[in-house]
Design an enzyme around this catalytic site. Sequence first.
Site, PDB file in Angstrom:
ATOM      1  N   ARG A  28     -71.912  24.854  89.299  1.00 48.15           N
ATOM      2  CA  ARG A  28     -72.076  25.274  90.687  1.00 48.15           C
ATOM      3  C   ARG A  28     -71.177  24.443  91.599  1.00 48.15           C
ATOM      4  O   ARG A  28     -70.962  23.245  91.377  1.00 48.15           O
ATOM      5  CB  ARG A  28     -73.535  25.102  91.110  1.00 48.15           C
ATOM      6  CG  ARG A  28     -73.897  25.609  92.496  1.00 48.15           C
ATOM      7  CD  ARG A  28     -73.757  27.093  92.593  1.00 48.15           C
ATOM      8  NE  ARG A  28     -74.528  27.637  93.727  1.00 48.15           N
ATOM      9  CZ  ARG A  28     -74.361  28.837  94.227  1.00 48.15           C
ATOM     10  NH1 ARG A  28     -73.430  29.632  93.728  1.00 48.15           N
ATOM     11  NH2 ARG A  28     -75.102  29.277  95.217  1.00 48.15           N
ATOM     12  N   THR A  60     -70.461  38.812  92.169  1.00 45.37           N
ATOM     13  CA  THR A  60     -70.742  38.079  90.945  1.00 45.37           C
ATOM     14  C   THR A  60     -70.442  38.915  89.695  1.00 45.37           C
ATOM     15  O   THR A  60     -70.148  40.103  89.775  1.00 45.37           O
ATOM     16  CB  THR A  60     -72.208  37.571  90.957  1.00 45.37           C
ATOM     17  OG1 THR A  60     -72.480  36.925  92.213  1.00 45.37           O
ATOM     18  CG2 THR A  60     -72.500  36.607  89.835  1.00 45.37           C
ATOM     19  N   GLN A  65     -69.208  29.843  98.642  1.00 49.64           N
ATOM     20  CA  GLN A  65     -70.566  29.522  98.198  1.00 49.64           C
ATOM     21  C   GLN A  65     -71.366  28.674  99.186  1.00 49.64           C
ATOM     22  O   GLN A  65     -72.598  28.630  99.098  1.00 49.64           O
ATOM     23  CB  GLN A  65     -70.504  28.789  96.844  1.00 49.64           C
ATOM     24  CG  GLN A  65     -69.930  29.602  95.708  1.00 49.64           C
ATOM     25  CD  GLN A  65     -70.852  30.706  95.203  1.00 49.64           C
ATOM     26  OE1 GLN A  65     -71.887  30.986  95.798  1.00 49.64           O
ATOM     27  NE2 GLN A  65     -70.469  31.347  94.114  1.00 49.64           N
ATOM     28  N   ASP A 106     -74.439  30.022 100.797  1.00 48.82           N
ATOM     29  CA  ASP A 106     -75.705  30.135 100.076  1.00 48.82           C
ATOM     30  C   ASP A 106     -76.695  29.060 100.511  1.00 48.82           C
ATOM     31  O   ASP A 106     -77.867  29.099 100.122  1.00 48.82           O
ATOM     32  CB  ASP A 106     -75.480  30.039  98.568  1.00 48.82           C
ATOM     33  CG  ASP A 106     -75.085  31.378  97.969  1.00 48.82           C
ATOM     34  OD1 ASP A 106     -75.044  32.374  98.704  1.00 48.82           O
ATOM     35  OD2 ASP A 106     -74.810  31.424  96.753  1.00 48.82           O
ATOM     36  N   SER A 133     -78.857  29.173  94.312  1.00 51.11           N
ATOM     37  CA  SER A 133     -78.352  30.451  93.844  1.00 51.11           C
ATOM     38  C   SER A 133     -79.513  31.295  93.335  1.00 51.11           C
ATOM     39  O   SER A 133     -80.651  30.821  93.225  1.00 51.11           O
ATOM     40  CB  SER A 133     -77.339  30.218  92.714  1.00 51.11           C
ATOM     41  OG  SER A 133     -76.975  31.422  92.076  1.00 51.11           O
ATOM     42  N   SER A 134     -79.215  32.557  93.019  1.00 48.54           N
ATOM     43  CA  SER A 134     -80.178  33.423  92.331  1.00 48.54           C
ATOM     44  C   SER A 134     -79.679  33.821  90.954  1.00 48.54           C
ATOM     45  O   SER A 134     -80.326  34.637  90.276  1.00 48.54           O
ATOM     46  CB  SER A 134     -80.441  34.683  93.156  1.00 48.54           C
ATOM     47  OG  SER A 134     -81.075  34.361  94.364  1.00 48.54           O
ATOM     48  N   GLY A 175     -75.575  40.493  91.484  1.00 47.80           N
ATOM     49  CA  GLY A 175     -76.402  41.258  92.415  1.00 47.80           C
ATOM     50  C   GLY A 175     -77.043  40.473  93.533  1.00 47.80           C
ATOM     51  O   GLY A 175     -78.056  40.917  94.085  1.00 47.80           O
ATOM     52  N   GLY A 176     -76.517  39.292  93.897  1.00 50.29           N
ATOM     53  CA  GLY A 176     -77.128  38.534  94.983  1.00 50.29           C
ATOM     54  C   GLY A 176     -78.538  38.106  94.615  1.00 50.29           C
ATOM     55  O   GLY A 176     -78.862  37.882  93.449  1.00 50.29           O
TER      56      GLY A 176
END
Length: 570
Positions: free
Chosen positions: A102, A390, A427, A430, A454-455, A476-477
């Site tokens: 990340r 993504t 990023q 986020d 993040s997801s 997909g967020g």
Amino acid sequence: MKLSRRLANPIIKLVTLFFFVGLAIPVSAGEHKGKFIISAANPHASQAGFDILSKGGSAVDAAIATQMVLTLVEPQSSGIGGGAFFLHYDNKSQKVTTFNGREKAPAAVTPDLFLKSDGTPQKFYDAVVGGKAVGVPGIIAMMELAHKKHGNLPWKDLFEPAIRLAENGFEISPRLHFLLNRDKFLKNKEPARSYFYTAEGEAKPVRTLLKNPELAASLRLIAEQGSDGFYKGPLAEKIVAAVKSDPQNPGLLTMEDMASYSAQEKEPVCSLYRGNNVCGMGMPTSGGVTSQQILKLVEPFNLSAHNAGSEKAVHLISEASALAFSDRGLYLADDDFVTVPVKGLLSDTYLQTRRSLISEDRTGVPFEAGDPSKKAGLLSPDDAIELPSTSHFSIVDGNGNAVSITTSVENVFGSRLMAGGFILNNQLTDFSFRPEKDGKLINNRIEPGKRPRSSMSPSIVLDSSGNLKMVIGSPGGSRIIGYVTKTIIGVLDWNLSMQEAIDLPHHINRNGTLDLEQGTILEALLPAMEAKGYKVKIRTLNSGLHGILVTDQGYEGGADPRREGVVLQN
């Protein structure tokens, strides 16, 4: 070699089918069983990974080659200018480990980075476009760390497929063209405008041969010098210059930020579900904890007694999801900076208390977060926005080792900035734009060196004996969590094949509106779900699930029909 790809997006389905048939790629449907297997979001990327596996490469080797090609052919979604989360299964030891790639916030960020002068948050795209939202990219450091531990082939060899394709060119696919045509910001940024658009500012047409010699040069440098070729020297200088010199929205990234980045190897977060061990990433992604909370919350209910997509099944999964998302918004963030009660959130005692809030007849949405750590009163839920973009790919190599990798530049085309031939991430958006609310701190607030929540939910499922059973993940967020959880339930509760579980229509509840996938049988549930008290929205839900299931007959792959993905295996 076998390949399968199914297409369902009504906007680009027919032209995409024509495009890939025109590339002379054989297409077949059905199950996939063989010695090794890859499912990725673009045929070129799948082919690169497959070729590495064919040469005796490990799952990690194939992952590196796949990611480098995705940087070129799917720049809207991922690339070396972004970050990723990486699960690895070692077949010999039956151990799952994770690698955290990340992005990190620059050292110079302040709590008000995304606040206007009056203290209110910026509009999302005012923050996204330009250098301000760019974090230190993590993919190269993460891949290098994983390769040192699990690679078979030489590091530099893994870059050759992407270098060759970047120099020779690839044809713009229907999906890439569609997104280029729709984007409002990319055409206003150089060098992206010159690379992706005509002189008149129109998206270059489908089948245009797109060459990227600058990316080829960047990849060749990294192939020769390893991560130092990315985080130090001329390529790092290009990245920093692109971020800091953006005329509309300059960022704070420095050469010191680049040089100090390191990836992490961490233990996974695992929970038992229906006798299987479901493993995912820990912090700073919320995907592992939240998806496992949903699974554990629905486990006592007999989902197999209800059809997939039935009113009862949709309701139970929606309530569990809403409960999990209420906890997610309050607690989950980078645990190097804040205390995250992961064990408490996944404990049987706590989940039983939360499960008691589920009514089988009416929704309780919106739910308030629970309090497993007795600290809920000190925190405030965040307001972070994660929009769909993504990519995900799943691989099993010839020795039975597996990887599940979700990779991203965050928003479509990230910050819209390019350096070294690749897109730079956004990023940092986020993070919560507000550091606090009503006098209470937000765990997912921005801080120097911190990684945004993040997801992303790359997952690996093991059977009761510790053997590999499933590899799955999606873009997909924040809806990623629902996409992945639904697919796991599809396989484990409804005994569907991997492709059938991926194909299931989507329903998502993030502790608010109940989203039902447009153009599917779920649209018929709208009156019944509204009668239960839900606010319902029929909408496009564009996942990109790519998964592998281990069966008695071999490997069975699935590629999401909503994108351009393919499964390849020997």
